[in-house]
Design an enzyme around this catalytic site. Structure first.
Site, PDB file in Angstrom:
ATOM      1  N   SER A   1       3.684  -1.988  10.306  1.00 47.73           N
ATOM      2  CA  SER A   1       5.149  -1.936  10.363  1.00 47.73           C
ATOM      3  C   SER A   1       5.788  -3.282  10.034  1.00 47.73           C
ATOM      4  O   SER A   1       6.820  -3.649  10.593  1.00 47.73           O
ATOM      5  CB  SER A   1       5.622  -1.424  11.729  1.00 47.73           C
TER       6      SER A   1
ATOM      7  N   HIS B   1      -9.344   1.080   5.282  1.00 49.84           N
ATOM      8  CA  HIS B   1      -8.064   1.342   5.939  1.00 49.84           C
ATOM      9  C   HIS B   1      -8.264   2.315   7.099  1.00 49.84           C
ATOM     10  O   HIS B   1      -9.097   3.219   7.036  1.00 49.84           O
ATOM     11  CB  HIS B   1      -7.057   1.911   4.945  1.00 49.84           C
TER      12      HIS B   1
ATOM     13  N   GLY C   1       2.741   2.534  10.575  1.00 47.14           N
ATOM     14  CA  GLY C   1       3.627   3.661  10.324  1.00 47.14           C
ATOM     15  C   GLY C   1       4.400   4.137  11.529  1.00 47.14           C
ATOM     16  O   GLY C   1       5.068   5.176  11.479  1.00 47.14           O
TER      17      GLY C   1
ATOM     18  N   GLU D   1      -4.794  -4.815  10.879  1.00 51.44           N
ATOM     19  CA  GLU D   1      -3.807  -3.751  11.053  1.00 51.44           C
ATOM     20  C   GLU D   1      -4.077  -3.008  12.359  1.00 51.44           C
ATOM     21  O   GLU D   1      -4.902  -2.085  12.393  1.00 51.44           O
ATOM     22  CB  GLU D   1      -3.866  -2.770   9.889  1.00 51.44           C
TER      23      GLU D   1
ATOM     24  N   GLU E   1      -6.693   4.785   8.101  1.00 57.43           N
ATOM     25  CA  GLU E   1      -6.520   6.204   7.765  1.00 57.43           C
ATOM     26  C   GLU E   1      -7.780   6.764   7.114  1.00 57.43           C
ATOM     27  O   GLU E   1      -8.111   7.941   7.314  1.00 57.43           O
ATOM     28  CB  GLU E   1      -5.298   6.362   6.851  1.00 57.43           C
TER      29      GLU E   1
ATOM     30  N   ASN F   1       0.859  -1.178   0.000  1.00 58.53           N
ATOM     31  CA  ASN F   1       0.000   0.000   0.000  1.00 58.53           C
ATOM     32  C   ASN F   1       0.900   1.233   0.000  1.00 58.53           C
ATOM     33  O   ASN F   1       1.498   1.580   1.013  1.00 58.53           O
ATOM     34  CB  ASN F   1      -0.910  -0.006   1.235  1.00 58.53           C
ATOM     35  N   TRP F   2       0.972   1.898  -1.142  1.00 53.97           N
ATOM     36  CA  TRP F   2       1.895   3.031  -1.300  1.00 53.97           C
ATOM     37  C   TRP F   2       1.371   4.329  -0.693  1.00 53.97           C
ATOM     38  O   TRP F   2       2.105   5.310  -0.607  1.00 53.97           O
ATOM     39  CB  TRP F   2       2.214   3.247  -2.773  1.00 53.97           C
ATOM     40  N   LYS F   3       0.078   4.333  -0.341  1.00 58.18           N
ATOM     41  CA  LYS F   3      -0.534   5.524   0.255  1.00 58.18           C
ATOM     42  C   LYS F   3      -0.314   6.757  -0.645  1.00 58.18           C
ATOM     43  O   LYS F   3      -0.310   6.625  -1.868  1.00 58.18           O
ATOM     44  CB  LYS F   3      -0.021   5.726   1.678  1.00 58.18           C
TER      45      LYS F   3
ATOM     46  N   GLY G   1       3.302  -1.151   4.133  1.00 63.85           N
ATOM     47  CA  GLY G   1       3.330   0.273   3.830  1.00 63.85           C
ATOM     48  C   GLY G   1       4.694   0.714   3.342  1.00 63.85           C
ATOM     49  O   GLY G   1       5.083   0.470   2.202  1.00 63.85           O
ATOM     50  N   GLY G   2       5.460   1.362   4.221  1.00 60.72           N
ATOM     51  CA  GLY G   2       6.727   1.970   3.848  1.00 60.72           C
ATOM     52  C   GLY G   2       7.698   1.051   3.155  1.00 60.72           C
ATOM     53  O   GLY G   2       8.365   1.431   2.181  1.00 60.72           O
TER      54      GLY G   2
END
Length: 258
Positions: free
Chosen positions: A216, A99, A177, A171, A101, A9-11, A237-238
């Site tokens: 994470s 999600h 994050g 999640e 967010e 997930n590149w957000k 994510g990251g």
């Protein structure tokens, strides 16, 4: 389940140039593997989906592209929103819904997410449904009450046959994050609970629905986390923005596949 789902997930990161670069790099490294059993999904921002699909096609292995969100209406006066028809026209295979967010920053409710999930299924795409508790929920020992409420609301009117096109991503909000992953025993407890919930509600379909961990997850902790009972992959994510790290996670999943 023997094979893993590894989704990135590149957000709100990357532009067209970096999207091409990352996917090309990932594809080149994955193509060096003789066989890839894992399902690999990359979810870039809407503006980059077209080039992502074009670049993914160049891989000899099947790299899937997904969207990070959608609107549940077919069309209309919803400025700034993206419909499933638009997403389908780009040859996406997956859509992330729910999600944390989206829930926290855009006030999406379980009822909203349920509408989106149904719209995705209606359009014959696959869903990655995100659920998870906050730190306050966990400290108050409400984790499983929260997960049950989210699942009951998001999966309302969803039947057993629908579950073949639904993936559930656990999640914990406090681990997204932050660089702090849940402990393996916490992950195992949550995933075992999720499997039990799915089996009770959806019988045989509940035994095979993929349960992903997100929070994470990276190349360093992937060997430990992906080896946890009822963890069938990860929503990353990251680390998914760094080809070497993302491919390392894929290789870990391949090494654990039976």
């Amino acid at each position: 389940m023997n094979n893993f789902v590894i989704a990135g997930n590149w957000k709100m990161n990357t532009n067209i140039e970096t999207t091409i670069s990352i996917i090309k790099n990932v594809a080149e490294q994955v193509d060096q593997l003789n066989e890839v059993k894992s399902t690999i999904v990359i979810c870039p921002p809407f503006t980059n989906i077209y080039v992502a699909v074009q670049e993914a096609k160049k891989s000899k292995h099947n790299l899937h592209v997904g969207a990070q969100n959608c609107h549940f209406e077919e069309s209309g006066a919803f400025t700034g929103e993206i419909s499933l028809d638009m997403i389908k026209s780009l040859n996406c295979d997956y859509v992330i819904v729910g999600h944390s967010e989206r829930r926290a920053y855009f006030n999406e409710t379980n009822a909203d997410i349920n509408k989106k999930l149904k719209a995705v299924l209606k359009n014959n795409l696959k869903v990655i449904l995100c659920i998870g508790e906050t730190l306050e929920d966990r400290q108050s020992h409400k984790t499983f009450d929260v997960l049950e409420t989210q699942l009951n609301g998001c999966l309302q009117d969803i039947v057993e046959n629908d579950m073949k096109n639904i993936i559930i991503a656990y999640e914990p909000v406090w681990a997204i994050g932050t660089g702090v992953s849940a402990k393996t025993e916490e992950i195992e407890e949550a995933h075992n609970w999720l499997r039990n919930y799915c089996e009770k509600k959806y019988a045989n379909a509940g035994k095979t629905v993929a349960l992903l961990y997100g929070g994470s997850l990276n190349d360093k902790n992937a060997p430990e986390i992906l080896n946890v009972s009822n963890v069938n992959g990860g929503l990353i994510g990251g680390a998914s923005l760094v080809p070497e790290k993302f491919v390392s996670i894929i290789k870990t999943a391949e090494s654990l596949s039976k």
